[in-house]
Design an enzyme around this catalytic site. Structure first.
Site, PDB file in Angstrom:
ATOM      1  N   CYS A  57       0.835  -1.203   0.000  1.00  0.00           N
ATOM      2  CA  CYS A  57       0.000   0.000   0.000  1.00  0.00           C
ATOM      3  C   CYS A  57       0.876   1.261   0.000  1.00  0.00           C
ATOM      4  O   CYS A  57       1.620   1.474  -0.945  1.00  0.00           O
ATOM      5  CB  CYS A  57      -1.002  -0.033   1.150  1.00  0.00           C
ATOM      6  SG  CYS A  57      -2.365   1.155   0.926  1.00  0.00           S
ATOM      7  N   HIS A  76      -3.644  -4.765  -0.801  1.00  0.00           N
ATOM      8  CA  HIS A  76      -3.296  -5.442   0.449  1.00  0.00           C
ATOM      9  C   HIS A  76      -3.367  -6.960   0.261  1.00  0.00           C
ATOM     10  O   HIS A  76      -4.453  -7.536   0.318  1.00  0.00           O
ATOM     11  CB  HIS A  76      -4.263  -5.027   1.563  1.00  0.00           C
ATOM     12  CG  HIS A  76      -4.094  -3.636   2.035  1.00  0.00           C
ATOM     13  ND1 HIS A  76      -3.215  -3.288   3.035  1.00  0.00           N
ATOM     14  CD2 HIS A  76      -4.684  -2.480   1.622  1.00  0.00           C
ATOM     15  CE1 HIS A  76      -3.275  -1.984   3.246  1.00  0.00           C
ATOM     16  NE2 HIS A  76      -4.146  -1.466   2.394  1.00  0.00           N
ATOM     17  N   GLU A 129      -2.553  -9.155   2.366  1.00  0.00           N
ATOM     18  CA  GLU A 129      -2.990  -9.759   3.627  1.00  0.00           C
ATOM     19  C   GLU A 129      -4.497  -9.669   3.820  1.00  0.00           C
ATOM     20  O   GLU A 129      -5.046 -10.312   4.719  1.00  0.00           O
ATOM     21  CB  GLU A 129      -2.258  -9.094   4.809  1.00  0.00           C
ATOM     22  CG  GLU A 129      -2.789  -7.748   5.240  1.00  0.00           C
ATOM     23  CD  GLU A 129      -2.359  -6.576   4.370  1.00  0.00           C
ATOM     24  OE1 GLU A 129      -2.610  -5.432   4.766  1.00  0.00           O
ATOM     25  OE2 GLU A 129      -1.778  -6.807   3.285  1.00  0.00           O
TER      26      GLU A 129
END
Length: 212
Positions: A83, A192, A194
């Site tokens: 990011c 992202h 994750e």
């Protein structure tokens, strides 16, 4: 085969613990730290980033991360930014009329997206280039984005004949923007991983495979 050791850089960014959990799930030994030995000696370093470009740059400076990241990249030691952790590798960021110098690893300016609706929040496809290692096997998957700013122009001048230009992945939200860059030991994603479910986990696994 032993698990790779990854340090998640701890400098006050907001998505640190989700990044730690995601890396652990795909088989890494993870240390959350800004200690020089942890940052420099890990097989891989993950640089998270949430919030404003200027505040992320200041947070990195506060823990001497610019020097440590520079040493890793110069030594061919893998680094992955996420990011705003992608954005700070570019030359500068412009937010609310304020220009902040980035790390300058890549040319380009982080600017507000040219879209009617910002932030760009939610799932989106990407255009990965041929030969991408990060996106191997997941070229057609969707990834989770949350951002209002991005790099919309890429102009990388290869000055040495033997130098391989970075691989750039694009996405679109009111216009094309850089979604990921792979440049030797240095990689980064605007989205992202994750928070991107199975596709994000596969991308992190691909990155771990390259830590060697």
């Amino acid at each position: 085969m032993s698990k790779p050791n990854v340090t998640v850089l701890d400098y006050g960014s907001g998505n640190i613990h989700s990044a730690v959990r995601a890396l652990e799930r795909v088989g890494a030994n993870v240390t959350l730290s800004a200690k020089s030995s942890d940052v420099l000696e890990a097989d891989g370093l993950l640089v998270p980033g949430v919030g404003a470009f200027a505040s992320v740059m200041q947070g990195l400076k506060d823990v001497d991360a610019l020097r440590m990241i520079g040493r890793r990249v110069a030594g061919g030691r893998p680094v992955l930014g996420i990011c705003v952790g992608l954005q700070v590798f570019f030359e500068e960021g412009v937010e609310h009329g304020v220009r902040t110098q980035g790390m300058g690893e890549w040319p380009g300016t982080v600017e507000r997206l040219a879209a009617d609706v910002v932030p760009h929040m939610g799932w989106n496809t990407v255009e990965a280039p041929a030969g991408s290692r990060l996106f191997a096997g997941i070229e057609d998957e969707r990834f989770y984005f949350v951002h209002s700013y991005g790099v919309q122009k890429w102009d990388f001048d290869v000055t040495q004949p033997a130098m391989h230009p970075p691989l750039v992945t694009w996405a679109d939200h009111g216009g094309r923007f850089v979604a990921a860059v792979e440049n030797g030991p240095l990689s980064a994603t605007q989205f992202h991983p994750e928070k991107s479910g199975d596709a994000g986990a596969a991308l992190l696994e691909n990155w771990l495979k390259g830590l060697g």
